[in-house]
Design a protein around this motif. Structure first.
Motif, mmCIF file in Angstrom:
data_model
loop_
_atom_site.group_PDB
_atom_site.id
_atom_site.type_symbol
_atom_site.label_atom_id
_atom_site.label_comp_id
_atom_site.label_asym_id
_atom_site.label_seq_id
_atom_site.Cartn_x
_atom_site.Cartn_y
_atom_site.Cartn_z
ATOM 1 N N SER A 375 -5.079 -61.966 54.596
ATOM 2 C CA SER A 375 -5.997 -60.745 54.170
ATOM 3 C C SER A 375 -5.037 -59.604 53.793
ATOM 4 N N GLN A 376 -3.881 -59.478 54.597
ATOM 5 C CA GLN A 376 -3.021 -58.295 54.184
ATOM 6 C C GLN A 376 -2.221 -58.756 52.695
ATOM 7 N N LYS A 377 -2.140 -59.974 52.539
ATOM 8 C CA LYS A 377 -1.463 -60.307 51.109
ATOM 9 C C LYS A 377 -2.518 -60.217 49.967
ATOM 10 N N VAL A 378 -3.789 -60.401 50.367
ATOM 11 C CA VAL A 378 -4.789 -60.109 49.522
ATOM 12 C C VAL A 378 -4.796 -58.401 49.164
ATOM 13 N N ALA A 379 -4.805 -57.762 50.383
ATOM 14 C CA ALA A 379 -4.842 -56.452 49.977
ATOM 15 C C ALA A 379 -3.585 -55.708 49.424
ATOM 16 N N ARG A 380 -2.573 -56.231 49.339
ATOM 17 C CA ARG A 380 -1.499 -55.741 48.567
ATOM 18 C C ARG A 380 -1.758 -56.030 47.253
ATOM 19 N N ALA A 381 -2.144 -57.417 46.919
ATOM 20 C CA ALA A 381 -2.475 -57.880 45.651
ATOM 21 C C ALA A 381 -3.441 -56.858 44.980
ATOM 22 N N SER A 382 -4.497 -56.495 45.691
ATOM 23 C CA SER A 382 -5.549 -55.579 45.256
ATOM 24 C C SER A 382 -4.842 -54.238 44.974
ATOM 25 N N ARG A 383 -4.092 -53.951 45.770
ATOM 26 C CA ARG A 383 -3.286 -52.446 45.322
ATOM 27 C C ARG A 383 -2.551 -52.739 44.059
ATOM 28 N N ASP A 384 -1.732 -53.679 43.843
ATOM 29 C CA ASP A 384 -1.023 -53.806 42.643
ATOM 30 C C ASP A 384 -1.925 -53.886 41.424
ATOM 31 N N ASN A 385 -3.165 -54.498 41.715
ATOM 32 C CA ASN A 385 -4.072 -54.665 40.615
ATOM 33 C C ASN A 385 -4.548 -53.245 40.184
ATOM 34 N N ALA A 386 -4.775 -52.344 41.253
ATOM 35 C CA ALA A 386 -5.055 -50.921 40.913
ATOM 36 C C ALA A 386 -4.122 -50.059 40.026
ATOM 37 N N HIS A 387 -2.705 -50.583 40.206
ATOM 38 C CA HIS A 387 -1.915 -49.911 39.251
ATOM 39 C C HIS A 387 -1.819 -50.669 38.019
ATOM 40 N N PHE A 388 -2.225 -52.089 37.931
ATOM 41 C CA PHE A 388 -1.993 -52.673 36.586
ATOM 42 C C PHE A 388 -3.249 -52.291 35.872
ATOM 43 N N LEU A 389 -4.262 -52.129 36.374
ATOM 44 C CA LEU A 389 -5.698 -51.964 35.663
ATOM 45 C C LEU A 389 -5.851 -50.465 35.178
ATOM 46 N N SER A 390 -5.066 -49.700 35.666
ATOM 47 C CA SER A 390 -5.080 -48.289 35.119
ATOM 48 C C SER A 390 -3.766 -48.073 34.336
ATOM 49 N N LEU A 391 -3.104 -49.169 34.095
ATOM 50 C CA LEU A 391 -1.795 -49.096 33.429
ATOM 51 C C LEU A 391 -0.557 -48.247 33.820
ATOM 52 N N CYS A 392 -0.764 -48.267 35.086
ATOM 53 C CA CYS A 392 0.212 -47.330 35.742
ATOM 54 C C CYS A 392 1.247 -48.182 36.706
ATOM 55 N N TRP A 393 2.167 -48.913 36.027
ATOM 56 C CA TRP A 393 3.145 -49.636 36.792
ATOM 57 C C TRP A 393 4.644 -49.307 36.144
ATOM 58 N N ASP A 394 5.682 -49.596 37.019
ATOM 59 C CA ASP A 394 6.726 -49.455 36.364
ATOM 60 C C ASP A 394 7.211 -50.338 35.151
ATOM 61 N N GLY A 395 7.793 -49.791 34.076
ATOM 62 C CA GLY A 395 7.905 -50.711 33.030
ATOM 63 C C GLY A 395 6.806 -50.366 31.783
ATOM 64 N N PHE A 396 6.011 -49.830 32.140
ATOM 65 C CA PHE A 396 4.812 -49.820 31.285
ATOM 66 C C PHE A 396 4.857 -48.325 30.645
ATOM 67 N N ASP A 397 4.831 -48.137 29.143
ATOM 68 C CA ASP A 397 4.763 -46.942 28.668
ATOM 69 C C ASP A 397 3.444 -47.169 27.615
ATOM 70 N N ILE A 398 2.473 -46.220 27.544
ATOM 71 C CA ILE A 398 1.474 -46.456 26.711
ATOM 72 C C ILE A 398 1.743 -46.003 25.442
ATOM 73 N N GLN A 399 3.023 -45.227 25.189
ATOM 74 C CA GLN A 399 3.590 -44.671 23.896
ATOM 75 C C GLN A 399 4.455 -45.597 23.148
ATOM 76 N N ASP A 400 4.814 -47.112 23.856
ATOM 77 C CA ASP A 400 5.431 -48.034 23.342
ATOM 78 C C ASP A 400 4.868 -48.584 22.175
ATOM 79 N N SER A 401 5.469 -49.237 21.165
ATOM 80 C CA SER A 401 5.022 -49.847 20.157
ATOM 81 C C SER A 401 3.804 -50.768 20.334
ATOM 82 N N PRO A 402 2.755 -50.943 19.413
ATOM 83 C CA PRO A 402 1.804 -51.554 19.705
ATOM 84 C C PRO A 402 1.883 -53.043 20.023
#
Length: 449
Positions: A375-402
């Motif tokens: 269950s804690q592994k699932v919780a960690r993946a859920s937390r990661d998805n929270a960052h992914f789905l709000s486009l807030c993770w290291d290496g991603f910049d909304i200003q990058d080229s399309p």
């Protein structure tokens, strides 16, 4: 007066949510388990929340409990085939696009239902059981103590008391059982001379705010908008939205707004409330997403998303935590309710195999050994998805080229799918068998001591 041994194991369940009810249903088939449920609400069970997702693992549990045929979304038997699980779109621009259609070869897709319908089905199953538990309402646990013989004495906020052999804490994210269990664990650490360990244990007692707020609404089936059968996730910078059908044609919409810099701070105000608000920051979103937003703005329910920090244990002697009391998580793997039901099922089955009070602590240790890391592994993946789905993770910049954004989202889709594979590639049966093996090993080691 205490007795050294009793033929019946008396189990007290604090909390009548989905986890507590699922445990009671699963335990009802065992004659030696006498279950009593203590629910804080009055005068009966309350219904809150909206849509929930049930992955194949959890559906298997509910099927074993005889609950799935009571649900309107039950598809009956299915044969293996390619099934759409969930679709992701980048939507924070006028011309949105799909960057992931999670399609896998499975026998069952994710099933989405209204929480109230599942709660009703569990209650109906309980009422039809010849050994249904006694349910006490207006009983909010205040504390518990251990008697010399091992029994637990529960004290409730109204001054009443009860006794049990096993306490199951299903009392949610603000769990009283978790608070006392962790304080007991911290005290044990201090007695061992581990002051830092005790401090770390106590730091896990209180839930923390993720920096996200969710707005939830149920839309009637009369909407002219096209409803996809599998959930659709609309993704944008610091915001995302999920839409999917639930029971009786209703459509569940959840809009998340995230302030990453506020993660770990204190949320000011009630954690949930009915609000009348205009959702901002969506002016430039694609038309499909904006159309759903328009039907979500009428009196949605606002939820501040809180989580429980990773606990070092879910059990202490004859006390066990399940569901949100143990691992309240972000909703971004659609797994919170399902993990509570899986906890409940595994724990009830293990206790069903346990016919001696002297073996209860080994049974709970086996439950902890299997369910906590999963269950804690699932919780960690859920937390990661929270960052992914709000486009807030290291290496991603909304200003990058399309083109760079598309490529990064393509790679992100691979990561998201890989971290979700547990939902359709793993089995609750395998977990239960592992827990049974662990219990035998604990008993063997105790016999050697």
């Amino acid at each position: 007066m205490c007795t050294e041994r009793v033929p019946i194991i008396k189990v007290a369940v604090c909390g009548g949510g989905l986890g507590g009810l699922a445990f009671s249903v699963a335990a009802a088939k065992y004659a030696h388990l006498s279950v009593e449920v203590y629910e804080s609400a009055a005068p009966g069970f309350t219904t809150f929340g909206a849509g929930i997702g049930l992955w194949p693992r959890t559906w298997d549990v509910l099927s074993r409990l005889g609950v799935t045929e009571m649900l309107s979304s039950s598809p009956g038997d299915e044969i293996p085939g390619l099934r759409d699980m969930i679709t992701f779109r980048k939507s924070d621009q006028p011309l949105g696009y799909e960057f992931l259609n999670c399609r896998v070869m499975v026998s069952r897709r994710i099933h989405t239902v209204h929480r109230a319908e599942l709660q009703h089905a569990l209650l109906e199953k309980l009422s039809s059981s010849s050994s249904s538990p006694t349910v006490h309402f207006s009983k909010r646990l205040q504390s518990y103590t251990r008697e010399p013989c091992g029994k637990l004495q529960l004290t409730f906020s109204d001054g009443s008391q009860a006794r049990c052999d096993v306490l199951v804490g299903a009392d949610g994210i603000r769990s009283v059982v978790r608070r006392q269990l962790m304080h007991d664990e911290a005290e044990a650490a201090r007695r061992r001379g581990d002051a830092r360990g005790a401090e770390n244990i106590l730091a896990s007692v209180e839930p923390t705010w993720t920096g996200s707020v969710a707005y939830r609404a149920l839309v009637p089936p009369t909407t002219p908008l096209v409803v996809h059968q599998c959930p659709t996730q609309y993704v944008g910078k610091n915001a995302n939205m999920i839409v999917y059908p639930v029971s009786e044609g209703l459509i569940n919409i959840v809009v998340f707004q995230t302030q990453p810099e506020l993660e770990g701070t204190v949320y000011e105000g009630p954690w949930s409330a009915q609000v009348d608000t205009q959702l901002a920051h969506f002016d430039q979103w694609e038309p499909e997403a904006k159309a759903w937003l328009k039907v979500c703005v009428e009196n949605p329910t606002r939820w501040a998303i809180h989580v429980v920090k990773e606990l070092h244990t879910f059990v202490n002697d004859r006390v066990a935590l399940i569901g949100d009391a143990a691992h309240a998580m972000d909703p971004h793997q659609g797994a919170g309710a399902g993990q509570a039901i899986e906890d409940a099922f595994v724990l009830a089955e293990l206790l069903g195999d346990t016919t001696s009070l002297t073996a209860v602590s080994q049974t709970l240790a086996a439950y902890d050994t299997v369910r906590r890391p999963f269950s804690q592994k699932v919780a960690r993946a859920s937390r990661d998805n929270a960052h992914f789905l709000s486009l807030c993770w290291d290496g991603f910049d909304i200003q990058d080229s399309p083109s760079d954004v598309r490529e990064k989202l393509r790679r992100l889709g691979i990561i998201i799918t890989d971290r979700w594979k547990w939902a359709w590639l793993t089995s609750i049966s395998a977990d239960l068998e592992q827990a049974r093996r662990e219990r035998k090993e604990f008993r063997f080691l105790k016999c050697k001591m």
